[in-house]
Every structure is written in structure tokens, then in C-alpha cells.
Design a protein around this motif. Structure first.
Motif, PDB file in Angstrom:
ATOM      1  N   TYR A   1      17.469  82.580 -61.933  1.00  0.00           N
ATOM      2  CA  TYR A   1      16.408  81.969 -61.139  1.00  0.00           C
ATOM      3  C   TYR A   1      15.011  82.414 -61.559  1.00  0.00           C
ATOM      4  O   TYR A   1      14.026  82.003 -60.947  1.00  0.00           O
ATOM      5  CB  TYR A   1      16.636  82.286 -59.656  1.00  0.00           C
ATOM      6  N   LEU A   2      14.940  83.251 -62.558  1.00  0.00           N
ATOM      7  CA  LEU A   2      13.629  83.630 -63.078  1.00  0.00           C
ATOM      8  C   LEU A   2      13.005  82.451 -63.818  1.00  0.00           C
ATOM      9  O   LEU A   2      13.706  81.529 -64.255  1.00  0.00           O
ATOM     10  CB  LEU A   2      13.771  84.833 -64.006  1.00  0.00           C
ATOM     11  N   ASP A   3      11.707  82.517 -63.967  1.00  0.00           N
ATOM     12  CA  ASP A   3      11.010  81.374 -64.565  1.00  0.00           C
ATOM     13  C   ASP A   3      11.374  81.152 -66.025  1.00  0.00           C
ATOM     14  O   ASP A   3      11.554  80.024 -66.476  1.00  0.00           O
ATOM     15  CB  ASP A   3       9.496  81.566 -64.449  1.00  0.00           C
ATOM     16  N   ASP A   4      11.468  82.239 -66.781  1.00  0.00           N
ATOM     17  CA  ASP A   4      11.735  82.096 -68.210  1.00  0.00           C
ATOM     18  C   ASP A   4      12.164  83.445 -68.767  1.00  0.00           C
ATOM     19  O   ASP A   4      12.240  84.456 -68.059  1.00  0.00           O
ATOM     20  CB  ASP A   4      10.491  81.582 -68.946  1.00  0.00           C
TER      21      ASP A   4
ATOM     22  N   ALA B   1      26.199  90.704 -63.823  1.00  0.00           N
ATOM     23  CA  ALA B   1      27.291  89.710 -63.795  1.00  0.00           C
ATOM     24  C   ALA B   1      26.672  88.323 -63.706  1.00  0.00           C
ATOM     25  O   ALA B   1      26.003  88.000 -62.720  1.00  0.00           O
ATOM     26  CB  ALA B   1      28.213  89.963 -62.615  1.00  0.00           C
ATOM     27  N   HIS B   2      26.901  87.509 -64.762  1.00  0.00           N
ATOM     28  CA  HIS B   2      26.323  86.165 -64.780  1.00  0.00           C
ATOM     29  C   HIS B   2      27.243  85.187 -65.502  1.00  0.00           C
ATOM     30  O   HIS B   2      28.065  85.589 -66.339  1.00  0.00           O
ATOM     31  CB  HIS B   2      24.944  86.188 -65.452  1.00  0.00           C
ATOM     32  N   ALA B   3      27.084  83.916 -65.178  1.00  0.00           N
ATOM     33  CA  ALA B   3      27.919  82.858 -65.748  1.00  0.00           C
ATOM     34  C   ALA B   3      27.342  82.349 -67.059  1.00  0.00           C
ATOM     35  O   ALA B   3      26.137  82.426 -67.301  1.00  0.00           O
ATOM     36  CB  ALA B   3      28.042  81.704 -64.756  1.00  0.00           C
ATOM     37  N   PHE B   4      28.222  81.838 -67.898  1.00  0.00           N
ATOM     38  CA  PHE B   4      27.779  81.171 -69.120  1.00  0.00           C
ATOM     39  C   PHE B   4      27.188  79.813 -68.762  1.00  0.00           C
ATOM     40  O   PHE B   4      27.725  79.084 -67.923  1.00  0.00           O
ATOM     41  CB  PHE B   4      28.943  80.981 -70.087  1.00  0.00           C
ATOM     42  N   VAL B   5      26.088  79.470 -69.383  1.00  0.00           N
ATOM     43  CA  VAL B   5      25.370  78.232 -69.088  1.00  0.00           C
ATOM     44  C   VAL B   5      25.223  77.444 -70.386  1.00  0.00           C
ATOM     45  O   VAL B   5      24.971  78.008 -71.457  1.00  0.00           O
ATOM     46  CB  VAL B   5      23.993  78.535 -68.457  1.00  0.00           C
ATOM     47  N   LEU B   6      25.384  76.141 -70.278  1.00  0.00           N
ATOM     48  CA  LEU B   6      25.356  75.291 -71.464  1.00  0.00           C
ATOM     49  C   LEU B   6      24.020  75.351 -72.198  1.00  0.00           C
ATOM     50  O   LEU B   6      23.961  75.112 -73.407  1.00  0.00           O
ATOM     51  CB  LEU B   6      25.660  73.837 -71.073  1.00  0.00           C
ATOM     52  N   ARG B   7      22.961  75.666 -71.482  1.00  0.00           N
ATOM     53  CA  ARG B   7      21.658  75.758 -72.140  1.00  0.00           C
ATOM     54  C   ARG B   7      21.678  76.794 -73.271  1.00  0.00           C
ATOM     55  O   ARG B   7      20.975  76.671 -74.264  1.00  0.00           O
ATOM     56  CB  ARG B   7      20.584  76.152 -71.126  1.00  0.00           C
TER      57      ARG B   7
ATOM     58  N   ASN C   1      20.207  73.986 -65.183  1.00  0.00           N
ATOM     59  CA  ASN C   1      18.964  73.867 -65.959  1.00  0.00           C
ATOM     60  C   ASN C   1      18.291  75.239 -66.073  1.00  0.00           C
ATOM     61  O   ASN C   1      17.188  75.464 -65.592  1.00  0.00           O
ATOM     62  CB  ASN C   1      18.036  72.866 -65.291  1.00  0.00           C
ATOM     63  N   THR C   2      18.983  76.150 -66.698  1.00  0.00           N
ATOM     64  CA  THR C   2      18.458  77.511 -66.818  1.00  0.00           C
ATOM     65  C   THR C   2      19.179  78.205 -67.965  1.00  0.00           C
ATOM     66  O   THR C   2      20.131  77.677 -68.528  1.00  0.00           O
ATOM     67  CB  THR C   2      18.680  78.294 -65.507  1.00  0.00           C
ATOM     68  N   PHE C   3      18.724  79.401 -68.318  1.00  0.00           N
ATOM     69  CA  PHE C   3      19.477  80.206 -69.263  1.00  0.00           C
ATOM     70  C   PHE C   3      20.632  80.866 -68.522  1.00  0.00           C
ATOM     71  O   PHE C   3      20.684  80.875 -67.283  1.00  0.00           O
ATOM     72  CB  PHE C   3      18.583  81.245 -69.947  1.00  0.00           C
ATOM     73  N   GLY C   4      21.569  81.437 -69.269  1.00  0.00           N
ATOM     74  CA  GLY C   4      22.744  82.010 -68.636  1.00  0.00           C
ATOM     75  C   GLY C   4      23.135  83.347 -69.199  1.00  0.00           C
ATOM     76  O   GLY C   4      22.308  84.081 -69.776  1.00  0.00           O
TER      77      GLY C   4
END
Length: 966
Positions: A606-609, A633-639, A650-653
Motif C-alpha cells: 500500500y505504499l506509494d512506490d 510476509a507478502h504475496a506475489f503480484v503480477l506487476r 495494481n502494486t508491487f509485490g
């Protein structure tokens, strides 16, 4: 040596003084002169011999024979016996051919040297000189024997045939009073040689009330003989093609019984045209009753009516009184034969459509169920349909010209204001009249004052339907509200407000789910060994993990940006004395220091960038004691990586987060637990003299079931396109509307086309998800069409007909797991029962009940009408059709709690009444029998769909959908 002409033309003539000259003159007019004509006088007692003598005297190409055969077959055989040409033509004394006939037929034969015959199209000539449209049988050129085994597809004189072959076959069968030409063509075709088609109407056949074809009893008897021969070996043909030696094959067309039934139908219709009624019900019994044959049956009846009534199409409706009674008996008899009166009514509607399509309506045409009229669009008068009429076919006239043609189901009187509204909708109304009725409602919302009018009776049907819905035993239960869907990319401008809004609903991420609990266990597993003194939990949310972490540490400071979440966490952990809670914005505020452990889970997205992430990573280092640990602990994101499984946010992962933390000075990765969906990392703050070692990487499976709230955001195996990307870059005019029926592994073989296996459906939905498609509803499709608004991104409308229980069992879980929805069209009178319309194909499948419909509507599925009984609409009376449209819509609305504005026609069968009547019954969107993609130019009440068949591959599905993308 005598010259042998190229073509020999055999002309049998018996008392043909009125027509013979015209027949012989057409030969003199031929573009090719290399022919001989053998005129066989078959015992004429009128001036026929004198006419023949005149032609013989003036042109040596004419020869004459005398015969006492008293039959066309015998007379033709006499001519064949003296013919000298390579090719034979048989021209009856009352027929003729175009001047180019021989030239064009011979040219076609020259281009196909192995052909045994050439044939052309033909037209009937009525006693008044009017011509019928051209007809030609294209299938003769493809499968001549299979065609002639079943019907006589060519006029006698529309043919040039090899003379030697005809002689070898023995010529015409003189034992047949009729159908002798059909019998000979059948034998000729049995040889297996080619027939070449000349697609022009070069032959003209004069229809006479005295011809042998008027003897329907003889015609049917002879046709039965010829058809029986076609389905058996024929010893008269010494060298048949091996494929035809034993006769026609049922698999290549209809059976012998069905072929005879088609002939009997034409015969019966021809008798009706003469005002007679000689129906042999037994001979009609083999006629196919399936809906797909209704139009063809009507076409055969239409053709028989033309022949029997000596009328061209434009004259038939005006002559209805001559044959309407017998024809009605024939239609009723068909309904009895099929044990389905609606099937007979379907044929009636199709036939009357054909009759009026050919008529100019110069005078009103009252048929059995349809009234054809002209209406002055500028000054219309009310029209009261006669008893039995429930469909109106009208020309709207402006200044003496046809302005528009309208056709609609009529429940009662069509008032002046109704006509004006119809004219306005058709673009031909006088504007002053339109303004006079402007604002007047022609819908059920304001019932009209005239109860006998069309809208008055429609209002009565609506009231009856409403009463039926109210009195239904189906209990009215509260509707389940769809669970709010977290939006990981909705950062907002004020983080505190954003998170307080998110926590307005308790447990917004379903923390108690097995999936989240398994993730908590793995976070505990990765904690450093030994006693952990001071720990800081960032984004503790409602304290579910806090409560599990507390026993592992000496003192825990649990924080979150949302005061709402912190209060819930404090209450949940009130019995944990070593936990303090506080509100903290870890991005903007200073972190507590000297921590042995920092836990930061599911929040850094949820950070900006990444620049903000790098800044915060430095804060983590500063807050840790040397040797302290950071668990992320974080999920893999398609980005981060389109080629691997990930969440479509719509973020990094996790990949970007782990790489950023690992690149932060002072942090080193010690251990990582990685699954297909997420990774849990433990970093250590290096001591001044500390040494980094290679991290331990554990790859583990996910054992816990994944709930739909999580699954719908996952794209397994990676993505080829992301929804957000295509939404920004793509606009299109077309959208695929997919039509499914059942999703099941097993079922009747006859219905395999309409049934996809769950595995195949899973693969199709996964492909749509991975390629950036998003699901829309029919309402959204209708809005785009109405506003001519191009479709954004890659929309797809997924529809299911019938409402099978297997939709709820198999399709719906797959759709939800792929973040898609669908629109299901329900057969409302049969909800909770079985698909009885499929009973002839095997055990009928179970249909969803109302409770299941209600539950799925609450979960985000959409529902529309498949009418009430699943009867094809072209066999329903207009009153029954309106009643089904109304009743079905109202029941779906009762079960879903939402307005219902879409329907799909059962069996994809429509007629010209449906669209207008559906609108009057409250629908805005309709799907009928059209196939292909929908676009902005489509009529929203008659939209096309793409059938997804169970007997086709994934590659076929992909090709069909990609073809829409262009």
C-alpha cells in the motif's frame, strides 16, 4: 454419310395444339443450330399433327413419329429409339427453354468432360403468364444419387443427358403413370458419374389444371415405388457405382419413409391449393417435427400451394379464401401426427410469414392467425383483429408509399395512438400526430382505459402474473448481501481515512480462514530461535496474529494506522498482559527503537512506490537492535513478474519487496519460506562485526483451501495481459457474448454438444483471466449500445441457458475463483425440477431451485429469463408468449431482488413478434438465434451470441474469442 447432330430433342405431344408452337419456336431461337427435334405425336385428335407437319416441312431438323403409347414415357422412348445426337433433351409440348439453353448447357459439359448430364434452374409459368421465382437444386451437383433417391430435383426439360447412357439404362419406365422422369434420373445417378450445374433459370414449365401432377393419389403411389427403388438395389442398372449398388444410405439424408412423407406433404399442399382436402395422415407420420424443420415444412407447403392454386407467390395471400380451409385442416393434422399442436402452429406462423412477405397488401389479407393490412401512418384508425388473429403484419403508408413494414403480436385492438407510436418508432410518423400522443404511456406502467385494446389485455396479463407471483408458495427470504471486496489498489488521498473505511466492516480479509491461519503458522515458524525480548508488530489490524505472536515474545508493541482496528485488537488480546497497543503511521511517524523483532505483513503493497519502500526499509534498520530480525510476509503480484502465478493487484509485490529489503544496507536475508502465492522472509540486522551467510530457502505447498475472496485475485501460471493495462490502452466495437448450457462430466450422448466438462470450463475461464478479460453484464452491454460507447479493455459477457444445478455446483465456483461472473437465464416454471425438454435425449438434468438462485444472486451472479416453460416461442400464441415473458420476469425479480431486463429465447428460436412484445413486457436486452460477436450497431433486443460447444477444443475456444478482439 448422314450428319449426326450434337443434340437430339425429344418432344412428346398429345393434343397439344394450344402450346406446341411455343415449344418448337424456342428451339428455332437457340443460339446453337446443331440439333434435331423428334416430335412424337402420341395419338392426338386435335390439330397437333398439322402443326407438326408445318414445322417438319419448313425445317429439316424437325422429324416426326407417330405413337399410340398414350403416355409421355412411351412417347419419349419412341423418340429415343431414333435419336442420333450425342446428347438428349426432353421437351414437353407445353414447356420451353431460353434461347441460350443449348449453348450454356453444352459449354458446361465441355468444361466437365466426365459429366453424364448438365442441368439448370427452372421457373413455373402460370395460366395467366405469371412466373414463379427460379428454383435449382444445388445438391444434385454434389450428391446426385442420394438426392434423386429421395426426390425429383430437376424438371424434365432442364437437363442435357448422354444419349448412349440413357439407351443402356432402357429409357423411361412405362409402368409409371407419373414420376417416370424421376425414376430415370435416379438410375442415371446410380452410375456415380458427375452432373454439372448451370445456375440460371433456363427452363420454363407451364402449369396446367389438367396435368397428371394433379392426380395426387397416382403421384403418391408412383413416388413410393421410385423412393423404394432408391433405397434398394436396382437390377435395371447393370454397372452401378459401388457406393450406390445397395441404394441410398439413411446417414446421407432422410430415410425412405421420411422422403415419402415430404412428397406426401407437397402433394397434400397442392391439393389444398386446388381447394381439396385429401390428407393421408399415415404418409405424413415420418415428417420430422423438430423446430429446425418448421421453416422447411412451411416452404414445401408454400411450393405445393403455388402448384395447386396455379398462383405465383404474390397472388397466394389474396387467394386465401380458396385454400385457407383445407390448409388449416392440413396444419391441424400435422399437429395431431406429431402430437404437438404447437408444432403445427409454428408451421402456420412460418407459412403465413412467407405468404405476406410476397404480398403488396393492396387489400387486407386475413389469414388464419395473421392479419395483413396497410395503415395510413399520417392518420391511422384503430384496428380490431378478427377472432383467431393474434399477429399483425402491416405496411405503414406515407403519401401513398410504403414507409415501413412492422409485424407484431396483437393481443387486442390496436388503437390510433398505438399505431402512431409504431409509426414514430419506425421513423415514418407525422410529427404533429406524434406530439399529440407524446407522453402517453403504451406500457404496463399506466394501464390504458380500453380493456379490449392490445395494451389493455397486456395489463390484464401482467396483473395475472403479479397475482401468481404473490400467491406462490416460494417463501420470500432476505437476500444475502455480497461480501465487500477489498481493493488493494485503492490508496486514497488520506491513509488514515482509507484504513478506517476499510475496517468499518469487521474482519475485512477473513483472518480466520484456513488460508490466513496457515500463513500465520509459517510466520511463527520462521521466527528466530530463543527468547525474543522486545517485538514490534506493524499493521496488526484486528489482532488475530497478535494473539498468536504474543506468547513468543517478552513484550509486544502492536500498532496500526486505524484506530478502529486497534480497538478491536486490544479487545481481542485483553488477556495478554505483555502486549501494548497504539495507533501508528509507520511511514510518516518514528518507529519505536531497540526492537529485537519487527513483523510487517501484508501491508507494504500500500505504499506509494518503491522509493517510499526504500525509505521505510532504512527506518526498519534503525528501529532494530544489531542482530534483530525483520519478518516480512507478502504475496506475489503480477506487476513484479507476469510469467509466474501472482495476484492481479495494481502494486508491487513480494518479489519487489524482498529485493528492496535485501538491498538495504544493514539487512541480510537469513531464511525464506516460499509458496506459489506468497513468501515469508526473515531478515537480520547485521552487527558491526557480523557476517552474512547464504539464506535458507524452503519451498512449501499450500495445504489450506483458498477461499473465493483470495482466489478471485489470483492468475495461476502467470498472465499474458493485465486488466488494468488493457483498460488503459484498448477500446473496441465488439464484445464476445459466450453461450453455455451445462457443465458436467456425464450426461446423454445426444446432448454432448451442450455440455462442457468442469475441467474444460476451468481451462477456458483461466485463459480469459490470464488474458486480461473482465466480465460484464447484459445491462452494461445494453448501456454501451444505447450510448454508442466503445467497450473498455477486454470485456466478455458469459451467459448460461436453462439454469442447471451444475452451474451452481461447477461453473459458479470456477467463475468466482477467476473473478468473473455470469448471467443465467432461468426457466421459471420449472425451477427446482428437471430439464424435461431434454427427456427424449436421456435423463434430464436437475435445475437450480429458487433458494440456490437467491444465494447465487447474493454472491454476485446475475439472472434473466429463459421464459417460463422452455417452449420455442415461434409455436406460442401471442397471448401465451406475453404471459410467459411477464411471468418469468416477475419470478426472477422476486428471487433475486433486482430488476430483470434480459431474456434469452429458448432453443435460440425467435420470430418477428418477439422483440416488440418483449419490450412491452419490460425487457431491454434479448438474445435470439443470431451467432457471432455483439457490437455497438446491434439491436439490443436481438443480440448475437457465440455458442461454446462441449465437443470443441480449448484451441477452438481461443480462436473464436481472439477473432472478436481482431
Amino acid at each position: 454419310m448422314a450428319h449426326n447432330p450434337l443434340v437430339s430433342i425429344v418432344v412428346p405431344a398429345h393434343n397439344a395444339e394450344a402450346t406446341l408452337a411455343r415449344a418448337l419456336d424456342c428451339l428455332l431461337d437457340q443460339d446453337i443450330a446443331d440439333w434435331e427435334a423428334i416430335i412424337v405425336d402420341d395419338a392426338s385428335t386435335d390439330r397437333t399433327p398439322a402443326i407438326i407437319a408445318g414445322y417438319v416441312e419448313h425445317d429439316a431438323r424437325f422429324r416426326t413419329l407417330s405413337s399410340c403409347a398414350y403416355s409421355a414415357a412411351g412417347a419419349r422412348n419412341s423418340g429415343i429409339s431414333v435419336a442420333r445426337g450425342q446428347w438428349l433433351m426432353f421437351l414437353d409440348a407445353d414447356d420451353w427453354v431460353d434461347a441460350s439453353f443449348l449453348a450454356k448447357m453444352l459449354a458446361a459439359l465441355k468444361t466437365t468432360p466426365d459429366a453424364v448430364a448438365a442441368y439448370c434452374g427452372s421457373r413455373r409459368v402460370m395460366p395467366d403468364g405469371e412466373l414463379t421465382p427460379s428454383s435449382i437444386s444445388t445438391e444434385v451437383a454434389i450428391e446426385p444419387f442420394e438426392t434423386f433417391a429421395r426426390r425429383c430435383a430437376i424438371r424434365t426439360h432442364a437437363l442435357l443427358v448422354d444419349r448412349k447412357t440413357i439407351v443402356e439404362l432402357g429409357g423411361f419406365d412405362v409402368s409409371l403413370r407419373t414420376c417416370e422422369d424421376w425414376d430415370l434420373w435416379q438410375r442415371l445417378a446410380r452410375l456415380g458419374k458427375r452432373w454439372v450445374m448451370v445456375d440460371e433459370p433456363l427452363a420454363f414449365h407451364r402449369v396446367s389444371p389438367n396435368s397428371l401432377s394433379c392426380n395426387s393419389t397416382q403421384m403418391l403411389a408412383d413416388a413410393e415405388i421410385v423412393i423404394a427403388r432408391g433405397f434398394s438395389p436396382d437390377l435395371r442398372v447393370e454397372h452401378p457405382a459401388s457406393a450406390h449398388a445397395n441404394g441410398a444410405i439413411d446417414a446421407n439424408g432422410c430415410s425412405a419413409a421420411e422422403a415419402l412423407a415430404w412428397f406426401a406433404l407437397w402433394n397434400a399442399a397442392s391439393d389444398c391449393g386446388r381447394g381439396a382436402c385429401s390428407i393421408d395422415a399415415q404418409s405424413l407420420r415420418a415428417l420430422p417435427a423438430a423446430r429446425k424443420w418448421a421453416r422447411e415444412i412451411a416452404r414445401v407447403v408454400f411450393d405445393g400451394l403455388m402448384a395447386g392454386s396455379l398462383s405465383v407467390p404474390a397472388q397466394l395471400a389474396a387467394r386465401w379464401d380458396r385454400f385457407g380451409g383445407p390448409l388449416a385442416e392440413l396444419i391441424v393434422e400435422l399437429g395431431r401426427v406429431w402430437d404437438d399442436p404447437a408444432a403445427g402452429r409454428r408451421v402456420q406462423y412460418h407459412l403465413e410469414q412467407m405468404l405476406l412477405d410476397s404480398d403488396d397488401l393492396a387489400a387486407p389479407r386475413r389469414l388464419a392467425r395473421t392479419l395483413g393490412i396497410r395503415v395510413d401512418a399520417g392518420n391511422p384508425a384503430s384496428t380490431a383483429p378478427p377472432e383467431g388473429i393474434d399477429r399483425i403484419y402491416a405496411y405503414l403508408m406515407m403519401d401513398g408509399r410504403i414507409g415501413a413494414r412492422v409485424q407484431f403480436g396483437a393481443l387486442g385492438k390496436v388503437t390510433r395512438s398505438h399505431w402512431i407510436e409504431l409509426a414514430s418508432q419506425s421513423g415514418v410518423a407525422d410529427k404533429s400526430n406524434v406530439s399529440a400522443v407524446a407522453g402517453a404511456s403504451l406500457s404496463m406502467a399506466e394501464p390504458p382505459s380500453d380493456p379490449d385494446s392490445h395494451f389493455g389485455k397486456l395489463a390484464r396479463l401482467a396483473a395475472d402474473a403479479q397475482e401468481l407471483v404473490r400467491s406462490s408458495a416460494e417463501p420470500a427470504e432476505p437476500f444475502a448481501a455480497p461480501r465487500p471486496k477489498p481493493a488493494a489498489d485503492d490508496n486514497g488521498t488520506d491513509r488514515t481515512s482509507f484504513w478506517n473505511r476499510r475496517f468499518a466492516t469487521e474482519d475485512p480479509w477473513n483472518y480466520r480462514s484456513p488460508y490466513e491461519q496457515e500463513k500465520y503458522e509459517r510466520q511463527l515458524e520462521i521466527l528466530p530461535a530463543g527468547l525474543i525480548g522486545r517485538a514490534l508488530e506493524l499493521a496488526c489490524a484486528e489482532g488475530h496474529f497478535t494473539r498468536q505472536l504474543a506468547p513468543r515474545v517478552g513484550h509486544l508493541t502492536a500498532t496500526d494506522i486505524s484506530s478502529i482496528a486497534v480497538e478491536r485488537a486490544r479487545a481481542r488480546c485483553s488477556d495478554q498482559p505483555n502486549v501494548d497497543f497504539g495507533v501508528l503511521d509507520f511511514s510518516a511517524e518514528t518507529l519505536p527503537g531497540k526492537m529485537d523483532l519487527i513483523v510487517c505483513s501484508e501491508v507494504l503493497y500500500y505504499l506509494d512506490d518503491l522509493a517510499e519502500l526504500r525509505r521505510i526499509a532504512k527506518k526498519f534498520v534503525e528501529a532494530l537492535t544489531p542482530g534483530g530480525s525483520l519478518v516480512s510476509a507478502h504475496a506475489f503480484v503480477l506487476r513484479d513478474n507476469l510469467e509466474r502465478t501472482g495476484f492481479d493487484w495494481n502494486t508491487f509485490g513480494a518479489q519487489a519487496i524482498s529485493e528492496t529489503l535485501a538491498a538495504t544496507e544493514g539487512l541480510v536475508l537469513e531464511r525464506s519460506i516460499q509458496t506459489e502465492l506468497y513468501r515469508i522472509d526473515r531478515f537480520r540486522r547485521l552487527s558491526p562485526d557480523g557476517v552474512a551467510t547464504d539464506p535458507v530457502i524452503d519451498h512449501v505447498p499450500i495445504h489450506a483451501p483458498i477461499g473465493v475472496g483470495v482466489a478471485r485475485n489470483i492468475v495461476w501460471g502467470g498472465a499474458r495481459a493485465l486488466r488494468r493495462d488493457v483498460a488503459r490502452s484498448e477500446r473496441r466495437q465488439h464484445v464476445p457474448v459466450l453461450m453455455y448450457h451445462g457443465i458436467a462430466d456425464d450426461g446423454p450422448a445426444a446432448l454432448a454438444r451442450f455440455r462442457l466438462t468442469p475441467a474444460a470450463f476451468d481451462r477456458q475461464m483461466a485463459w480469459l483471466r490470464a488474458n486480461g478479460f473482465h466480465a460484464i453484464t447484459s445491462e452494461q452491454l445494453g448501456w454501451s449500445i444505447a450510448n454508442r460507447e466503445p467497450f473498455v479493455g477486454r470485456p466478455v459477457l458469459i451467459t448460461f441457458d436453462d439454469g442447471f444445478q451444475n452451474f451452481a455446483d461447477h461453473a459458479w465456483p470456477t467463475l468466482r475463483a477467476n473473478d468473473l461472473t455470469a448471467e443465467v437465464f432461468l426457466v421459471t416454471d420449472l425451477v427446482g425440477e428437471s430439464a424435461r425438454w431434454d427427456i427424449d435425449s436421456g435423463p434430464p438434468a436437475q435445475l437450480m431451485d429458487a433458494g440456490t438462485v437467491r444465494r447465487l444472486a447474493g454472491e454476485g451472479a446475475f439472472f434473466g429469463s429463459h421464459l417460463a416453460t422452455h417452449r420455442a416461442i415461434d409455436g406460442l400464441s401471442s397471448s401465451d408468449l406475453a404471459a410467459e415473458l411477464l411471468r418469468s420476469r416477475m419470478f426472477v425479480e422476486r428471487w433475486t431482488g433486482r430488476p430483470t431486463t434480459a431474456f434469452a429465447a429458448p432453443f435460440s428460436v425467435t420470430d418477428r413478434r418477439l422483440g416488440r412484445l418483449a419490450r412491452e413486457c419490460g425487457y431491454r436486452i434479448g438474445f435470439g438465434g443470431k451467432h457471432g460477436p455483439a457490437d455497438l450497431d446491434c439491436d439490443p433486443i436481438d443480440l448475437p451470441r457465440i455458442e461454446v460447444r462441449g465437443d470443441r477444443s480449448l484451441e477452438d475456444f481461443v480462436a473464436r474469442v481472439e477473432a472478436v478482439l481482431g
